[in-house]
Design an enzyme around this catalytic site. Structure first.
Site, PDB file in Angstrom:
ATOM      1  N   LYS A  13       0.757  -1.124  -0.101  1.00  0.00           N
ATOM      2  CA  LYS A  13      -0.037   0.059   0.143  1.00  0.00           C
ATOM      3  C   LYS A  13       0.963   1.375  -0.127  1.00  0.00           C
ATOM      4  O   LYS A  13       0.658   2.047  -0.749  1.00  0.00           O
ATOM      5  CB  LYS A  13      -0.952   0.090   1.262  1.00  0.00           C
ATOM      6  CG  LYS A  13      -1.756  -1.002   1.384  1.00  0.00           C
ATOM      7  CD  LYS A  13      -2.842  -1.006   2.615  1.00  0.00           C
ATOM      8  CE  LYS A  13      -2.324  -1.172   3.768  1.00  0.00           C
ATOM      9  NZ  LYS A  13      -1.838  -2.391   4.409  1.00  0.00           N
ATOM     10  N   ARG A  88      -9.653   0.191   8.797  1.00  0.00           N
ATOM     11  CA  ARG A  88      -9.095  -0.915   8.743  1.00  0.00           C
ATOM     12  C   ARG A  88     -10.227  -1.644   9.520  1.00  0.00           C
ATOM     13  O   ARG A  88     -10.021  -2.855   9.866  1.00  0.00           O
ATOM     14  CB  ARG A  88      -8.147  -0.887   9.728  1.00  0.00           C
ATOM     15  CG  ARG A  88      -6.703  -1.137   8.965  1.00  0.00           C
ATOM     16  CD  ARG A  88      -5.798  -1.180  10.046  1.00  0.00           C
ATOM     17  NE  ARG A  88      -4.400  -2.011   9.706  1.00  0.00           N
ATOM     18  CZ  ARG A  88      -3.264  -1.494   9.284  1.00  0.00           C
ATOM     19  NH1 ARG A  88      -3.051  -0.146   9.021  1.00  0.00           N
ATOM     20  NH2 ARG A  88      -2.388  -2.044   8.892  1.00  0.00           N
ATOM     21  N   ARG A 123      11.559  -5.898   5.134  1.00  0.00           N
ATOM     22  CA  ARG A 123      11.188  -4.551   5.029  1.00  0.00           C
ATOM     23  C   ARG A 123      12.050  -3.389   5.866  1.00  0.00           C
ATOM     24  O   ARG A 123      12.397  -3.897   6.861  1.00  0.00           O
ATOM     25  CB  ARG A 123       9.603  -4.250   5.201  1.00  0.00           C
ATOM     26  CG  ARG A 123       9.365  -2.813   5.262  1.00  0.00           C
ATOM     27  CD  ARG A 123       7.706  -2.869   4.722  1.00  0.00           C
ATOM     28  NE  ARG A 123       6.939  -3.282   6.468  1.00  0.00           N
ATOM     29  CZ  ARG A 123       5.610  -2.758   6.323  1.00  0.00           C
ATOM     30  NH1 ARG A 123       4.889  -2.619   5.390  1.00  0.00           N
ATOM     31  NH2 ARG A 123       5.199  -3.074   7.573  1.00  0.00           N
ATOM     32  N   ARG A 156      10.908  -2.119  11.515  1.00  0.00           N
ATOM     33  CA  ARG A 156      10.078  -1.588  12.378  1.00  0.00           C
ATOM     34  C   ARG A 156       9.901  -3.005  13.222  1.00  0.00           C
ATOM     35  O   ARG A 156       9.943  -4.103  12.895  1.00  0.00           O
ATOM     36  CB  ARG A 156       8.569  -1.760  11.726  1.00  0.00           C
ATOM     37  CG  ARG A 156       8.366  -0.183  11.068  1.00  0.00           C
ATOM     38  CD  ARG A 156       7.128  -0.316   9.946  1.00  0.00           C
ATOM     39  NE  ARG A 156       5.898  -1.198  10.797  1.00  0.00           N
ATOM     40  CZ  ARG A 156       4.748  -1.199  10.042  1.00  0.00           C
ATOM     41  NH1 ARG A 156       4.868  -0.349   8.737  1.00  0.00           N
ATOM     42  NH2 ARG A 156       3.793  -1.640  10.429  1.00  0.00           N
ATOM     43  N   ARG A 167      -0.941  -9.875  12.833  1.00  0.00           N
ATOM     44  CA  ARG A 167      -1.320  -8.760  11.995  1.00  0.00           C
ATOM     45  C   ARG A 167      -1.911  -9.374  10.895  1.00  0.00           C
ATOM     46  O   ARG A 167      -3.145  -8.723  10.464  1.00  0.00           O
ATOM     47  CB  ARG A 167      -0.204  -7.729  11.628  1.00  0.00           C
ATOM     48  CG  ARG A 167       0.275  -6.957  12.654  1.00  0.00           C
ATOM     49  CD  ARG A 167       1.712  -6.496  12.269  1.00  0.00           C
ATOM     50  NE  ARG A 167       1.833  -5.679  11.162  1.00  0.00           N
ATOM     51  CZ  ARG A 167       3.055  -5.649  10.426  1.00  0.00           C
ATOM     52  NH1 ARG A 167       4.065  -6.154  11.044  1.00  0.00           N
ATOM     53  NH2 ARG A 167       2.744  -4.783   9.417  1.00  0.00           N
TER      54      ARG A 167
HETATM   55  P1  ADP Z   1       0.993  -2.471   7.671  1.00  0.00           P
HETATM   56  O1  ADP Z   1      -0.051  -1.949   6.661  1.00  0.00           O
HETATM   57  O2  ADP Z   1       2.249  -2.950   7.222  1.00  0.00           O
HETATM   58  O3  ADP Z   1       0.346  -3.148   9.024  1.00  0.00           O
HETATM   59  P2  ADP Z   1       0.652   0.193   8.994  1.00  0.00           P
HETATM   60  O4  ADP Z   1       1.852   1.064   9.319  1.00  0.00           O
HETATM   61  O5  ADP Z   1      -0.371   0.655   8.495  1.00  0.00           O
HETATM   62  O6  ADP Z   1       1.275  -1.127   8.600  1.00  0.00           O
HETATM   63  O7  ADP Z   1       0.243  -0.232  10.607  1.00  0.00           O
HETATM   64  C1  ADP Z   1       0.966  -0.462  11.466  1.00  0.00           C
HETATM   65  C2  ADP Z   1      -0.044  -0.856  12.784  1.00  0.00           C
HETATM   66  O8  ADP Z   1      -0.536   0.591  13.151  1.00  0.00           O
HETATM   67  C3  ADP Z   1      -1.133  -1.698  12.973  1.00  0.00           C
HETATM   68  O9  ADP Z   1      -0.820  -2.975  13.167  1.00  0.00           O
HETATM   69  C4  ADP Z   1      -2.035  -0.946  13.944  1.00  0.00           C
HETATM   70  O10 ADP Z   1      -1.481  -1.473  15.230  1.00  0.00           O
HETATM   71  C5  ADP Z   1      -1.836   0.408  13.953  1.00  0.00           C
HETATM   72  N1  ADP Z   1      -2.838   0.966  12.960  1.00  0.00           N
HETATM   73  C6  ADP Z   1      -2.651   1.798  11.669  1.00  0.00           C
HETATM   74  N2  ADP Z   1      -3.679   2.250  11.229  1.00  0.00           N
HETATM   75  C7  ADP Z   1      -4.772   1.725  11.897  1.00  0.00           C
HETATM   76  C8  ADP Z   1      -6.204   1.912  11.836  1.00  0.00           C
HETATM   77  N3  ADP Z   1      -6.727   2.673  10.898  1.00  0.00           N
HETATM   78  N4  ADP Z   1      -6.819   1.367  13.041  1.00  0.00           N
HETATM   79  C9  ADP Z   1      -6.303   0.720  14.059  1.00  0.00           C
HETATM   80  N5  ADP Z   1      -4.955   0.546  14.042  1.00  0.00           N
HETATM   81  C10 ADP Z   1      -4.142   1.052  13.036  1.00  0.00           C
END
Ligand code: ADP
Ligand code: ZN
Length: 210
Positions: A13, A88, A123, A156, A167
């Site tokens: 993404k 999400r 990554r 990360r 996840r």
């Molecule tokens: P990825 O898509 O690789 O999981 P992100 O950086 O988008 O990485 O998200 C990392 C973490 O941040 C998620 O596992 C969650 O804990 C938190 N997070 C990010 N966006 C949201 C969201 N919209 N709702 C709830 N938690 C979120």
């Protein structure tokens, strides 16, 4: 133009968002990156979020939705934006509707779980601007340094095999139902994540320029 990028963690993404952002001149909003910054800066939100993110769980809807609404009220979002990592959950999707945010495209990047595992462990993320790299498939010009801003590249904390498994489970149970949510609204466009970033981007462009 307002675009949502859906897809599992590691579906690409962020990488696609960056390319779309350049082409259409609209900002990318990554809730994950905003949250990681809040944690690094030890803000109130950061303190709440830390326990969830480290375990690979979702941060509570109200917390993330507040972060998002504040961010998109900024001047740079007036002509549109790309959402990378929001919504999400169905509740978050409904929050966009409740706040009268009209989405033009929902692009669902489809990548099998097996492929995801390999991608996430390799990554690296820029600690300054959030741009992502991969130690095999998408290397920076200079090892450990961001091409875009010179920031330091880090692995990360949640990109370890155990947390990645969580996840993916969270993705399938809480985020995947959004596919139906947006199919019912006539907005969902599936794009199969290709081997190459550019191959995937070509498919994304077909959707946005159709
Ligand atoms: P990825 O898509 O690789 O999981 P992100 O950086 O988008 O990485 O998200 C990392 C973490 O941040 C998620 O596992 C969650 O804990 C938190 N997070 C990010 N966006 C949201 C969201 N919209 N709702 C709830 N938690 C979120
Ligand atoms: Zn950078």
């Amino acid at each position: 133009m307002k675009i949502i990028l859906l897809g599992a963690p590691g579906a690409g993404k962020g990488t696609q968002a960056e390319k779309i952002s350049k082409k259409f001149g609209i900002p990318t909003i990554s809730t994950g990156f905003i949250i990681r910054n809040a944690i690094a800066n030890e803000t109130e939100v950061g303190k709440v979020a830390k326990g969830y993110i480290d375990k690979g769980q979702l941060v509570p809807d109200e917390v993330v939705t507040n972060i998002l609404m504040e961010r998109i009220s900024n001047e740079d979002c007036k002509d549109g934006f790309i959402l990378d990592g929001y919504p999400r959950t169905i509740a978050q999707g409904e929050s966009l509707d409740d706040n009268n945010i009209k989405i033009d495209y929902v692009i669902d990047l489809v990548v099998p779980d097996e492929v995801i595992l390999g991608r996430l462990t390799g990554r690296r993320e820029c600690s300054k601007c959030g741009r992502t790299y991969h130690i095999v498939d998408n290397k920076p010009s200079v090892e450990g340094i961001c091409d875009a801003c010179g920031g330091e590249l880090i692995c990360r904390k949640d990109d370890n095999p155990e947390t990645i498994k969580n996840r993916l489970e969270v993705y399938h149970s809480q985020t995947e139902p959004l596919e139906k949510f947006y199919t019912d609204k006539g907005l969902l466009c599936k794009v199969i994540g290709q081997d190459s970033v550019d191959g995937t981007y070509a498919e994304v462009l077909k959707v946005l320029e159709a």
